[in-house]
Design a protein around this motif. Sequence first.
Motif: not given
Length: 231
Positions: A184-188, A195-217
């Motif tokens: 995130t901007p704050t962590n940077r 080391n930011a390239d090792k940190w998990v990207k918000p967009e990547s977490i978003a994919q997991v969240i979107c799946f859990l938030a979907s009808e299919g889950a």
Amino acid sequence: MKGKQVLLTGGTGGLGLGVTPAVLAQGAEVTIPYRNPKDVERLKGILSPADFARIKFIPANLEDEASVDKLITRMRQVDVLIHLVGGFSMGKTHEYSFYDWKREFELNLNTTFLACKYSLKSMLEHGYGRIVTVSSRAGVEPAGQLAAYSAAKAGVVALTKAIADETKNTNITANVVLPSVIDTPTNRQEMGAENADKWVKPESIAQVICFLASEGAQDVRGTAIPVYGNV
Ligand SMILES: NC(=O)c1ccc[n+]([C@@H]2O[C@H](COP(=O)([O-])OP(=O)(O)OC[C@H]3O[C@@H](n4cnc5c(N)ncnc54)[C@H](OP(=O)(O)O)[C@@H]3O)[C@@H](O)[C@H]2O)c1
């Protein structure tokens, strides 16, 4: 999430910069409670004008029960709750103030309780719901100098699992994601970007969240999913 009423708390924050566009891309109707208009402007800067115009922004303090009640009454219906609100402060336990200890619980656990409580009332009424909360790696692997944050985030895991148990045999689910360090901007700003390239990207977490938030889950309930990236 197409056409679903989504309450996206913390949608203007660092993680929100990745989650909000992803939720909009699913065709959801998004409401974001906010406190700081500057954060809304920052989010505006990364969205197309058309996407920005689709978001309903409502001023609210998620630590205040009356404010959460009012927010959800204004929404009329909540199909999906994605609760990103949270934050942390560090300190050795023997030096840590009781005030800060209580702040961590207010910000991380109490906001989660209030957002879940009032969203669940609407979900139970309408017979549909997806709840996705955000804990942290520290919630399952407590770390030194993070006692308050670790304890509060462990509470978020427990609360989410209890809700998942309570809503068995309904079309309502509750799951929690566990990020490690997020890019995130704050962590940077606070930790440096080396080391930011090792940190998990918000967009990547978003994919997991979107799946859990979907009808299919619909059959995924009570999970606590680590999203650690390479840290
Ligand atoms: N960043 C990380 O490395 C990391 C790692 C693990 C887990 N997490 C978790 O991920 C989540 C998002 O983190 P983040 O980095 O995106 O944090 P952030 O940038 O500080 O964003 C948090 C958002 O929540 C809002 N918020 C805080 N208190 C609120 C309240 N009482 N009422 C309404 N809105 C409130 C903030 O608004 P204001 O600007 O008005 O305060 C901000 O928009 C948090 O739960 C955090 O604990 C983060």
